[in-house]
Write an enzyme that holds these catalytic residues in place. Structure first.
Site, PDB file in Angstrom:
ATOM      1  N   LYS A 142      98.041  36.689  27.576  1.00 30.94           N
ATOM      2  CA  LYS A 142      98.391  35.378  27.021  1.00 30.94           C
ATOM      3  C   LYS A 142      99.145  35.561  25.714  1.00 30.94           C
ATOM      4  O   LYS A 142      98.736  36.314  24.827  1.00 30.94           O
ATOM      5  CB  LYS A 142      97.111  34.566  26.789  1.00 30.94           C
ATOM      6  CG  LYS A 142      97.307  33.094  26.423  1.00 30.94           C
ATOM      7  CD  LYS A 142      97.492  32.850  24.932  1.00 30.94           C
ATOM      8  CE  LYS A 142      96.302  33.220  24.083  1.00 30.94           C
ATOM      9  NZ  LYS A 142      95.171  32.306  24.248  1.00 30.94           N
ATOM     10  N   ARG A 147      91.316  25.317  26.636  1.00 29.67           N
ATOM     11  CA  ARG A 147      90.155  26.212  26.751  1.00 29.67           C
ATOM     12  C   ARG A 147      89.434  26.350  25.416  1.00 29.67           C
ATOM     13  O   ARG A 147      88.218  26.520  25.363  1.00 29.67           O
ATOM     14  CB  ARG A 147      90.546  27.559  27.354  1.00 29.67           C
ATOM     15  CG  ARG A 147      91.526  28.457  26.585  1.00 29.67           C
ATOM     16  CD  ARG A 147      90.835  29.249  25.494  1.00 29.67           C
ATOM     17  NE  ARG A 147      91.541  30.469  25.167  1.00 29.67           N
ATOM     18  CZ  ARG A 147      91.533  31.025  23.961  1.00 29.67           C
ATOM     19  NH1 ARG A 147      90.911  30.418  22.950  1.00 29.67           N
ATOM     20  NH2 ARG A 147      92.151  32.163  23.759  1.00 29.67           N
ATOM     21  N   GLN A 204      94.723  20.841  18.379  1.00 27.11           N
ATOM     22  CA  GLN A 204      93.382  21.330  18.634  1.00 27.11           C
ATOM     23  C   GLN A 204      92.320  20.301  18.283  1.00 27.11           C
ATOM     24  O   GLN A 204      91.290  20.196  18.963  1.00 27.11           O
ATOM     25  CB  GLN A 204      93.106  22.635  17.884  1.00 27.11           C
ATOM     26  CG  GLN A 204      91.793  23.295  18.246  1.00 27.11           C
ATOM     27  CD  GLN A 204      91.554  23.379  19.747  1.00 27.11           C
ATOM     28  OE1 GLN A 204      90.464  23.081  20.233  1.00 27.11           O
ATOM     29  NE2 GLN A 204      92.557  23.777  20.513  1.00 27.11           N
ATOM     30  N   ARG A 240      94.089  15.436   6.315  1.00 28.58           N
ATOM     31  CA  ARG A 240      94.756  15.326   5.009  1.00 28.58           C
ATOM     32  C   ARG A 240      95.797  14.202   5.005  1.00 28.58           C
ATOM     33  O   ARG A 240      96.015  13.553   3.982  1.00 28.58           O
ATOM     34  CB  ARG A 240      95.442  16.654   4.657  1.00 28.58           C
ATOM     35  CG  ARG A 240      94.485  17.823   4.484  1.00 28.58           C
ATOM     36  CD  ARG A 240      95.232  19.080   4.044  1.00 28.58           C
ATOM     37  NE  ARG A 240      94.389  20.255   4.098  1.00 28.58           N
ATOM     38  CZ  ARG A 240      93.508  20.597   3.175  1.00 28.58           C
ATOM     39  NH1 ARG A 240      93.366  19.827   2.098  1.00 28.58           N
ATOM     40  NH2 ARG A 240      92.776  21.687   3.299  1.00 28.58           N
ATOM     41  N   GLY A 277      89.186  27.174  13.690  1.00 29.12           N
ATOM     42  CA  GLY A 277      90.488  27.382  13.051  1.00 29.12           C
ATOM     43  C   GLY A 277      90.800  28.802  12.614  1.00 29.12           C
ATOM     44  O   GLY A 277      91.966  29.194  12.537  1.00 29.12           O
ATOM     45  N   LYS A 282      92.944  33.122   7.650  1.00 29.76           N
ATOM     46  CA  LYS A 282      92.510  31.747   7.850  1.00 29.76           C
ATOM     47  C   LYS A 282      91.021  31.599   7.509  1.00 29.76           C
ATOM     48  O   LYS A 282      90.232  32.509   7.732  1.00 29.76           O
ATOM     49  CB  LYS A 282      92.759  31.299   9.287  1.00 29.76           C
ATOM     50  CG  LYS A 282      94.241  31.194   9.647  1.00 29.76           C
ATOM     51  CD  LYS A 282      94.424  30.645  11.045  1.00 29.76           C
ATOM     52  CE  LYS A 282      95.893  30.495  11.403  1.00 29.76           C
ATOM     53  NZ  LYS A 282      96.081  29.912  12.760  1.00 29.76           N
TER      54      LYS A 282
END
Length: 313
Positions: A66, A110, A138, A160, A220, A226
């Protein structure tokens, strides 16, 4: 060779079957039945990145590669922020059997299903209020999946940008009733379940906002750099569930707390083991539970198989 477009793929997805397949994928991964190499990452300016995830379930006639990209600056250009495709190849000959031009839709779906599976397994049985943080693709998929798997929830949304927040709420109105949130800290304190679905590089949920008994599903932190949760919050949790321990320690939400010396690898419990019943989930209603989901190739394999099974009839 099969070649399917995004619209063709979306028409083939069987949500209940996909949810069952992804839950089975979690169990198989934790049982060591899936060959999951380390994730490939390419980073670009302005927070853009590319993920390459691939794997093979033992005994499966196919394996999956993927490629998914995230380019946040595309929004200003009127372009989708996510893109990519899924390749399905023969595990016997190496030949390409299918190209799924999903434009990242399968990854989004998914991931949404995986998040809802985690919330359903780990949240208190009496949970009624869910807070979703984020306004992108998402966040939409998390809302849809939680509404499908936990229909008793009342869903609130914070972002935000209030224009994007209200736009997403309007888009979902025909299927899911979602309430807007202005004060994030206040909403977090009232939530039974918090779902974080942002591309943040600094915490958006603080430890002192989260009450005893809360469950958090964080999706996330799927790439280096991140972070959505304050490390003190991760350290407070009575249960730290992950989709794949090695992957989450490398670049997941828990990696930041581990780097700070606040948690250790032994503190993590894999979702597959929890779903299989070999590891305990929530012990009592006062527990804070966190699911750190970085996304694993086993999920991509599961949903690709789901699509191809529907295509073959």
């Amino acid at each position: 060779m099969i070649s399917l477009t995004r619209s063709e793929i979306e028409a083939l997805i069987n949500f209940p079957a996909a949810a069952d397949a992804i839950e089975a994928a979690y169990r198989a991964a934790s049982a060591g039945e899936v060959n999951i190499p380390p994730v490939g990452h390419i980073t670009f300016p302005q927070g853009a990145d590319c993920h390459i995830k691939y794997g093979h379930v033992m005994g499966d006639a196919r394996f999956v590669i993927k490629i998914a990209t995230g380019f946040p600056a595309n929004a200003a250009k009127g372009l989708p922020s996510g893109n990519g495709l899924v390749l399905v190849l023969s595990a016997e000959t190496g030949a390409v059997e299918a190209v799924l031009h999903d434009e990242m839709m399968l990854t989004d779906i998914r991931t949404g299903i995986g998040g809802a599976i985690a919330s359903r397994a780990l949240a208190r049985a009496d949970s009624r209020v869910a807070l979703v943080i984020g306004t992108g693709a998402q966040a939409r998929r998390q809302i849809e999946a939680h509404a499908a798997l936990m229909p008793h929830l009342t869903v609130y949304l914070w972002g935000r940008d209030p224009v994007r927040r209200d736009g997403l709420i309007a888009d979902l109105a025909a299927d899911v009733a979602v309430q807007p949130v202005v004060d994030l800290a206040k909403a977090a304190r009232r939530a039974d379940i918090i779902i974080t679905a942002t591309g943040a590089s600094r915490p958006v949920v603080m430890s002192d906002w989260v009450q005893a008994g809360t469950h958090i599903t964080a999706v996330g932190a799927d790439a280096p750099g991140k972070q959505e949760l304050e490390v003190a919050l991760v350290a407070r949790a009575e249960l730290l569930a992950v989709d794949l321990a090695s992957q989450c320690l490398d670049h997941g939400e828990v990696s930041h707390a581990a780097a700070a010396g606040l948690i250790a690898a032994g503190d993590l419990r894999e979702m597959g083991a929890i779903l299989s019943g070999t590891v305990a989930a929530r012990v009592c209603d006062a527990d804070i539970t966190i699911a750190d989901l970085t996304g694993i190739a086993a999920q991509d394999i599961a949903i690709a198989h789901n699509v191809l099974a529907a295509h073959s009839g």
